[in-house]
Design a protein around this motif. Structure first.
Motif, PDB file in Angstrom:
ATOM      1  N   GLY A  57       0.804  -1.211   0.000  1.00  0.00           N
ATOM      2  CA  GLY A  57       0.000   0.000   0.000  1.00  0.00           C
ATOM      3  C   GLY A  57       0.836   1.260   0.000  1.00  0.00           C
ATOM      4  O   GLY A  57       0.468   2.261  -0.625  1.00  0.00           O
ATOM      5  N   ASN A 112      -7.574  -5.491   3.257  1.00  0.00           N
ATOM      6  CA  ASN A 112      -8.018  -4.329   4.016  1.00  0.00           C
ATOM      7  C   ASN A 112      -6.850  -3.441   4.437  1.00  0.00           C
ATOM      8  O   ASN A 112      -6.983  -2.203   4.457  1.00  0.00           O
ATOM      9  CB  ASN A 112      -8.812  -4.774   5.244  1.00  0.00           C
ATOM     10  CG  ASN A 112     -10.254  -5.082   4.920  1.00  0.00           C
ATOM     11  OD1 ASN A 112     -11.114  -4.219   4.931  1.00  0.00           O
ATOM     12  ND2 ASN A 112     -10.511  -6.340   4.604  1.00  0.00           N
ATOM     13  N   GLU A 115      -5.871  -1.586   1.191  1.00  0.00           N
ATOM     14  CA  GLU A 115      -6.866  -0.573   0.838  1.00  0.00           C
ATOM     15  C   GLU A 115      -6.850   0.578   1.837  1.00  0.00           C
ATOM     16  O   GLU A 115      -7.054   1.739   1.472  1.00  0.00           O
ATOM     17  CB  GLU A 115      -8.260  -1.192   0.783  1.00  0.00           C
ATOM     18  CG  GLU A 115      -8.467  -2.164  -0.367  1.00  0.00           C
ATOM     19  CD  GLU A 115      -8.440  -1.484  -1.730  1.00  0.00           C
ATOM     20  OE1 GLU A 115      -8.512  -0.234  -1.778  1.00  0.00           O
ATOM     21  OE2 GLU A 115      -8.351  -2.192  -2.746  1.00  0.00           O
ATOM     22  N   GLY A 116      -6.599   0.260   3.099  1.00  0.00           N
ATOM     23  CA  GLY A 116      -6.548   1.314   4.106  1.00  0.00           C
ATOM     24  C   GLY A 116      -5.410   2.282   3.871  1.00  0.00           C
ATOM     25  O   GLY A 116      -5.583   3.501   3.960  1.00  0.00           O
ATOM     26  N   ARG A 118      -3.691   2.685   0.961  1.00  0.00           N
ATOM     27  CA  ARG A 118      -3.846   3.321  -0.346  1.00  0.00           C
ATOM     28  C   ARG A 118      -4.935   4.394  -0.331  1.00  0.00           C
ATOM     29  O   ARG A 118      -4.885   5.360  -1.100  1.00  0.00           O
ATOM     30  CB  ARG A 118      -4.180   2.279  -1.411  1.00  0.00           C
ATOM     31  CG  ARG A 118      -4.101   2.824  -2.835  1.00  0.00           C
ATOM     32  CD  ARG A 118      -4.414   1.772  -3.865  1.00  0.00           C
ATOM     33  NE  ARG A 118      -5.813   1.353  -3.821  1.00  0.00           N
ATOM     34  CZ  ARG A 118      -6.408   0.643  -4.787  1.00  0.00           C
ATOM     35  NH1 ARG A 118      -5.713   0.259  -5.843  1.00  0.00           N
ATOM     36  NH2 ARG A 118      -7.672   0.287  -4.675  1.00  0.00           N
ATOM     37  N   GLY A 119      -5.919   4.219   0.554  1.00  0.00           N
ATOM     38  CA  GLY A 119      -7.044   5.139   0.582  1.00  0.00           C
ATOM     39  C   GLY A 119      -6.817   6.410   1.384  1.00  0.00           C
ATOM     40  O   GLY A 119      -7.717   7.259   1.451  1.00  0.00           O
ATOM     41  N   ASP A 121      -5.852  10.067   2.216  1.00  0.00           N
ATOM     42  CA  ASP A 121      -5.886  11.282   1.388  1.00  0.00           C
ATOM     43  C   ASP A 121      -4.471  11.649   0.928  1.00  0.00           C
ATOM     44  O   ASP A 121      -3.578  11.836   1.755  1.00  0.00           O
ATOM     45  CB  ASP A 121      -6.469  12.427   2.215  1.00  0.00           C
ATOM     46  CG  ASP A 121      -6.766  13.661   1.370  1.00  0.00           C
ATOM     47  OD1 ASP A 121      -6.172  13.787   0.281  1.00  0.00           O
ATOM     48  OD2 ASP A 121      -7.573  14.491   1.806  1.00  0.00           O
ATOM     49  N   ALA A 147      -5.380   4.537   8.533  1.00  0.00           N
ATOM     50  CA  ALA A 147      -5.864   3.287   7.936  1.00  0.00           C
ATOM     51  C   ALA A 147      -6.271   2.254   8.981  1.00  0.00           C
ATOM     52  O   ALA A 147      -6.812   1.201   8.626  1.00  0.00           O
ATOM     53  CB  ALA A 147      -4.771   2.686   7.043  1.00  0.00           C
ATOM     54  N   ARG A 230     -18.186  10.613   6.678  1.00  0.00           N
ATOM     55  CA  ARG A 230     -18.268   9.932   5.387  1.00  0.00           C
ATOM     56  C   ARG A 230     -19.561   9.138   5.255  1.00  0.00           C
ATOM     57  O   ARG A 230     -20.115   8.997   4.207  1.00  0.00           O
ATOM     58  CB  ARG A 230     -17.069   8.995   5.217  1.00  0.00           C
ATOM     59  CG  ARG A 230     -15.824   9.708   4.725  1.00  0.00           C
ATOM     60  CD  ARG A 230     -14.699   8.706   4.601  1.00  0.00           C
ATOM     61  NE  ARG A 230     -13.707   9.124   3.666  1.00  0.00           N
ATOM     62  CZ  ARG A 230     -12.645   8.396   3.357  1.00  0.00           C
ATOM     63  NH1 ARG A 230     -12.479   7.187   3.889  1.00  0.00           N
ATOM     64  NH2 ARG A 230     -11.757   8.820   2.488  1.00  0.00           N
TER      65      ARG A 230
END
Length: 230
Positions: A57, A112, A115-116, A118-119, A121, A147, A230
């Motif tokens: 990530g 997860n 993705e955490g 990479r996600g 901001d 994350a 969110r």
């Protein structure tokens, strides 16, 4: 419905009034065995998946590993893996059970975690570099805290899956709460089947609650508030 009467009697044993509460096949022993299998498998999966997910990530390299892992999670048959490793390793140790559980536990944690990270901001990442932080510092001080909810979600999903799947340990002659289910079907003792199933479900619910509490304690209020928005 004699099986219901038998089940209520089995519950009486559960509260300490019979053989189901004592001896090598008693509930405390089976529960401890189930806990040992589950904790060992989950710990090994976390030690494998979290570092790999953080690395991929953060660097953006090796994303194919995540994709393959996610697909394997849907394709791997638990019982088939168990039988294969029993044939390869025998039944003299717990590893024929632990290895399939680890293989099934790694994908949710890996995906997860990836993705955490990479996600997060990109502006937050850039701001961290602008403050003079290096790669490892950015990862540890900025990316991981943000994350963490997703990482814990992956661990929670794997933990619940492990608790449920550890039931197959009984196929190898090992212990765990699955003994009540497997042995109950073999002897047509349906009270034992229902009792074992109820205990496994309760165990999974306890795991769910524990991870919820861990998330409340470890995730910073700012990150939690951001997720609510969110």
């Amino acid at each position: 419905m004699s099986w219901l009467t038998d089940f209520l009697g089995w519950l009486g044993d559960f509260f300490g009034n019979g053989d189901n509460w004592s001896g090598p096949g008693g509930i405390p022993v089976r529960l401890l065995e189930h806990l040992q299998f589950s904790v060992l498998a989950l710990l090994l999966a976390v030690l494998i998946a979290v570092p790999v997910g953080l690395l991929i990530g953060h660097t953006g390299r090796g994303e194919v590993v995540v994709v393959v892992s996610a697909n394997l999670a849907r394709a791997l048959p638990t019982l088939g893996l168990l039988v294969m490793f029993v044939l390869l390793l025998g039944t003299s140790s717990i590893w024929p059970v632990i290895i399939p559980l680890v293989l099934l536990s790694v994908p949710p944690i890996l995906v997860n975690t990836f993705e955490g990270i990479r996600g997060v901001d990109p502006d937050l990442r850039d701001a961290a570099y602008g403050m003079g932080l290096r790669g490892g510092q950015v990862l540890g001080r900025v990316l991981v805290p943000v994350a963490l909810p997703l990482i814990l979600l992956g661990c929670r999903l794997s933990a619940i899956q492990v608790v449920a799947t550890t039931t197959v340990a009984s196929y190898t002659g090992l212990g765990g709460l699955g003994r009540y289910v497997i042995d109950g079907f073999a002897t047509k003792d349906y009270a034992s089947v229902v009792g074992g199933s109820v205990l496994i479900v309760l165990f999974a619910l306890v795991v769910q609650i524990l991870f919820t509490l861990v998330q409340r304690v470890t995730v910073s209020p700012g990150v939690s508030q951001r997720l609510k928005v969110r």
